[in-house]
Design a protein around this motif. Structure first.
Motif, PDB file in Angstrom:
ATOM      1  N   SER A 294      40.552  25.820 -54.710  1.00 43.70           N
ATOM      2  CA  SER A 294      41.706  25.702 -53.800  1.00 43.70           C
ATOM      3  C   SER A 294      41.899  26.977 -52.988  1.00 43.70           C
ATOM      4  O   SER A 294      42.130  26.926 -51.773  1.00 43.70           O
ATOM      5  N   ASP A 295      41.798  28.108 -53.646  1.00 41.21           N
ATOM      6  CA  ASP A 295      41.969  29.395 -52.962  1.00 41.21           C
ATOM      7  C   ASP A 295      40.899  29.581 -51.892  1.00 41.21           C
ATOM      8  O   ASP A 295      41.187  30.031 -50.775  1.00 41.21           O
ATOM      9  N   ALA A 296      39.650  29.218 -52.223  1.00 45.08           N
ATOM     10  CA  ALA A 296      38.563  29.342 -51.251  1.00 45.08           C
ATOM     11  C   ALA A 296      38.790  28.441 -50.042  1.00 45.08           C
ATOM     12  O   ALA A 296      38.561  28.841 -48.895  1.00 45.08           O
ATOM     13  N   ARG A 297      39.257  27.226 -50.278  1.00 46.62           N
ATOM     14  CA  ARG A 297      39.547  26.315 -49.158  1.00 46.62           C
ATOM     15  C   ARG A 297      40.677  26.870 -48.293  1.00 46.62           C
ATOM     16  O   ARG A 297      40.609  26.806 -47.062  1.00 46.62           O
ATOM     17  N   ASN A 298      41.713  27.401 -48.937  1.00 47.98           N
ATOM     18  CA  ASN A 298      42.838  27.962 -48.182  1.00 47.98           C
ATOM     19  C   ASN A 298      42.391  29.129 -47.317  1.00 47.98           C
ATOM     20  O   ASN A 298      42.827  29.266 -46.163  1.00 47.98           O
ATOM     21  N   VAL A 299      41.525  29.983 -47.847  1.00 43.56           N
ATOM     22  CA  VAL A 299      40.982  31.096 -47.062  1.00 43.56           C
ATOM     23  C   VAL A 299      40.181  30.557 -45.885  1.00 43.56           C
ATOM     24  O   VAL A 299      40.284  31.061 -44.755  1.00 43.56           O
ATOM     25  N   GLY A 300      39.396  29.517 -46.128  1.00 45.39           N
ATOM     26  CA  GLY A 300      38.620  28.905 -45.046  1.00 45.39           C
ATOM     27  C   GLY A 300      39.510  28.363 -43.938  1.00 45.39           C
ATOM     28  O   GLY A 300      39.200  28.511 -42.747  1.00 45.39           O
ATOM     29  N   ILE A 301      40.618  27.739 -44.311  1.00 47.98           N
ATOM     30  CA  ILE A 301      41.566  27.215 -43.314  1.00 47.98           C
ATOM     31  C   ILE A 301      42.114  28.359 -42.464  1.00 47.98           C
ATOM     32  O   ILE A 301      42.210  28.255 -41.228  1.00 47.98           O
ATOM     33  N   GLU A 302      42.474  29.456 -43.107  1.00 50.46           N
ATOM     34  CA  GLU A 302      43.001  30.618 -42.383  1.00 50.46           C
ATOM     35  C   GLU A 302      41.960  31.208 -41.438  1.00 50.46           C
ATOM     36  O   GLU A 302      42.290  31.677 -40.342  1.00 50.46           O
ATOM     37  N   GLU A 303      40.696  31.175 -41.846  1.00 50.82           N
ATOM     38  CA  GLU A 303      39.616  31.743 -41.038  1.00 50.82           C
ATOM     39  C   GLU A 303      39.198  30.836 -39.891  1.00 50.82           C
ATOM     40  O   GLU A 303      38.634  31.299 -38.897  1.00 50.82           O
ATOM     41  N   ALA A 304      39.446  29.539 -40.015  1.00 53.59           N
ATOM     42  CA  ALA A 304      38.947  28.567 -39.037  1.00 53.59           C
ATOM     43  C   ALA A 304      39.540  28.803 -37.652  1.00 53.59           C
ATOM     44  O   ALA A 304      40.754  28.993 -37.508  1.00 53.59           O
ATOM     45  N   VAL A 305      38.686  28.782 -36.637  1.00 52.66           N
ATOM     46  CA  VAL A 305      39.136  28.982 -35.253  1.00 52.66           C
ATOM     47  C   VAL A 305      39.372  27.654 -34.541  1.00 52.66           C
ATOM     48  O   VAL A 305      39.919  27.631 -33.443  1.00 52.66           O
ATOM     49  N   SER A 306      38.951  26.548 -35.152  1.00 52.46           N
ATOM     50  CA  SER A 306      39.006  25.247 -34.483  1.00 52.46           C
ATOM     51  C   SER A 306      40.288  24.502 -34.812  1.00 52.46           C
ATOM     52  O   SER A 306      40.969  24.803 -35.789  1.00 52.46           O
ATOM     53  N   ASP A 307      40.575  23.501 -33.991  1.00 57.83           N
ATOM     54  CA  ASP A 307      41.725  22.638 -34.239  1.00 57.83           C
ATOM     55  C   ASP A 307      41.370  21.469 -35.150  1.00 57.83           C
ATOM     56  O   ASP A 307      42.240  20.699 -35.550  1.00 57.83           O
TER      57      ASP A 307
ATOM     58  N   ILE B 100      30.585  26.956 -39.112  1.00 59.62           N
ATOM     59  CA  ILE B 100      30.314  26.717 -40.535  1.00 59.62           C
ATOM     60  C   ILE B 100      30.772  27.950 -41.310  1.00 59.62           C
ATOM     61  O   ILE B 100      30.199  29.033 -41.174  1.00 59.62           O
ATOM     62  N   ILE B 101      31.837  27.781 -42.105  1.00 57.35           N
ATOM     63  CA  ILE B 101      32.425  28.906 -42.837  1.00 57.35           C
ATOM     64  C   ILE B 101      32.042  28.796 -44.308  1.00 57.35           C
ATOM     65  O   ILE B 101      32.511  27.893 -45.011  1.00 57.35           O
ATOM     66  N   LEU B 102      31.183  29.694 -44.768  1.00 57.87           N
ATOM     67  CA  LEU B 102      30.804  29.744 -46.179  1.00 57.87           C
ATOM     68  C   LEU B 102      31.717  30.752 -46.870  1.00 57.87           C
ATOM     69  O   LEU B 102      31.684  31.940 -46.556  1.00 57.87           O
ATOM     70  N   VAL B 103      32.541  30.271 -47.788  1.00 60.14           N
ATOM     71  CA  VAL B 103      33.481  31.146 -48.492  1.00 60.14           C
ATOM     72  C   VAL B 103      32.904  31.438 -49.880  1.00 60.14           C
ATOM     73  O   VAL B 103      32.992  30.600 -50.791  1.00 60.14           O
ATOM     74  N   ASN B 104      32.268  32.606 -50.035  1.00 58.55           N
ATOM     75  CA  ASN B 104      31.712  32.989 -51.326  1.00 58.55           C
ATOM     76  C   ASN B 104      32.845  33.448 -52.240  1.00 58.55           C
ATOM     77  O   ASN B 104      33.419  34.523 -52.059  1.00 58.55           O
ATOM     78  N   ASP B 105      33.144  32.607 -53.239  1.00 63.55           N
ATOM     79  CA  ASP B 105      34.319  32.821 -54.088  1.00 63.55           C
ATOM     80  C   ASP B 105      33.949  33.648 -55.328  1.00 63.55           C
ATOM     81  O   ASP B 105      34.109  33.206 -56.460  1.00 63.55           O
TER      82      ASP B 105
ATOM     83  N   LYS C 279      34.867  36.939 -51.061  1.00 63.70           N
ATOM     84  CA  LYS C 279      36.173  37.199 -51.663  1.00 63.70           C
ATOM     85  C   LYS C 279      36.052  37.222 -53.184  1.00 63.70           C
ATOM     86  O   LYS C 279      35.060  36.747 -53.744  1.00 63.70           O
ATOM     87  N   GLU C 280      37.082  37.780 -53.826  1.00 64.76           N
ATOM     88  CA  GLU C 280      37.144  37.726 -55.283  1.00 64.76           C
ATOM     89  C   GLU C 280      37.364  36.292 -55.734  1.00 64.76           C
ATOM     90  O   GLU C 280      37.958  35.493 -55.023  1.00 64.76           O
ATOM     91  N   ASN C 281      36.908  35.987 -56.939  1.00 65.72           N
ATOM     92  CA  ASN C 281      37.028  34.628 -57.441  1.00 65.72           C
ATOM     93  C   ASN C 281      38.493  34.206 -57.581  1.00 65.72           C
ATOM     94  O   ASN C 281      39.296  34.908 -58.194  1.00 65.72           O
TER      95      ASN C 281
END
Length: 320
Positions: A71-84, A35-40, A65-67
């Motif tokens: 879309s930016d927060a989702r993109n960061v989450g994708i980069e952070e995700a370890v799963s397929d 569960i990746i919480l991206v605080n934007d 992360k900075e606001n």
């Protein structure tokens, strides 16, 4: 062995909703989650709450992360995700406890690249009813695109879905746009071999008073037309038999922007207003004959052809 799912939750100033959202993920019957919480760049206590929630469950990881927007927060989450496998949940929404179990079971059974389920629209903490007859479909990209463009069963929303992460290898959510889901969803479906869909509702989409649908008008609403113009071009190139539904969405997008413009009494742009109305008038036959538009919408459109002030009164009353 159960595959891990990375659940990405962008967080921005949602302190009163966040715990309900995260609890609904923690309590999933499918347990192998990241569960990746991206605080934007939240300016309320949402960031601190993310850190507190991470102490409750070892599966939670917080990224501050900075606001930069959703879309930016989702993109960061994708980069952070370890799963397929990845999913997205908006932080003011919540899900049924078996949503990811249902999505991944359907994905496996059909060897699909993307799995979708229905959603409840929630107004004033009251949700719609569940469907009376639950159905599941294995679709090719053309069939899936038709389904989400028609938006009778499922729509372009990113959140009530489970994706193979590889779909995002060359695609990202567009930063600085509203209607970010509409900009990417047709491209994602186009990359799939098989898409599995169920009309069973598992996601609770909460409509808030300060949501996009009730915002003051700005030219950013034109992003909606831009997104569906882009989708129309893809469809004409790749799936020409879907030209009709692509035009429906273009007409719908023009109604959407016009309604937002007319409902904001503090905003006036006669040139844009005339341009939107002219487009709709040029597609009068399509709109009147289109079964995807409701009777109420068509009556409103006839009023628009007669008098825009009459149309404004109708949409104010109907709350389009």
């Amino acid at each position: 062995m159960d595959e891990k799912i990375s659940v990405i939750v962008p967080v921005y100033n949602v302190e009163q909703y966040l715990e309900r959202c995260v609890d609904s993920i923690i309590n999933q019957t499918y347990k192998n989650l990241e569960i990746i919480l991206v605080n934007d760049g939240s300016t309320d206590s949402s960031g601190e709450l993310c850190d507190e929630l991470a102490k409750k469950d070892a599966r939670i990881r917080v990224v501050h992360k900075e606001n930069g927007g959703l879309s930016d927060a989702r993109n960061v989450g994708i980069e952070e995700a370890v799963s397929d496998l990845i999913g997205f949940i908006d932080s003011d929404d919540y899900i049924d406890e078996d949503m990811y179990e249902l999505l991944i079971d359907n994905l496996r059974e059909t060897n699909a690249d993307l799995s979708m389920c229905g959603h409840y629209d929630v107004y004033n903490n009251v949700s719609e009813a569940q469907v009376t007859e639950k159905k599941t479909w294995a679709l090719n990209p053309e069939e899936a695109i038709k389904m989400v463009m028609e938006a009778k069963i499922l729509s372009v929303t990113a959140v009530n879905k489970l994706y193979k992460k590889s779909l995002f290898s060359e695609l990202k959510f567009e930063i600085g746009k509203i209607a970010e889901d509409a900009f990417i969803m047709i491209k994602l479906l186009d990359k799939c071999n098989i898409v599995v869909a169920t009309n069973e509702k598992k996601y609770y989409y909460v409509h808030r008073e300060n949501s996009i649908t009730t915002q003051k008008f700005s030219t950013k609403f034109l992003n909606v037309i831009e997104a569906y113009e882009q989708n129309r071009e893809i469809i004409l190139d790749r799936y020409p038999t879907l030209e009709g539904v692509a035009q429906t969405r273009m007409n719908w997008a023009h109604f959407y922007v016009l309604d937002r413009l007319l409902l904001d009494k503090d905003y006036s742009d006669r040139i844009l207003e005339n341009k939107l109305i002219s487009y709709l008038k040029n597609h009068s036959k399509d709109i009147i004959k289109d079964s995807l538009f409701t009777k109420g919408r068509k009556i409103g459109f006839v009023a628009l052809l007669l008098n825009r002030n009459l149309y404004r009164k109708i949409i104010e009353k109907r709350g389009y």
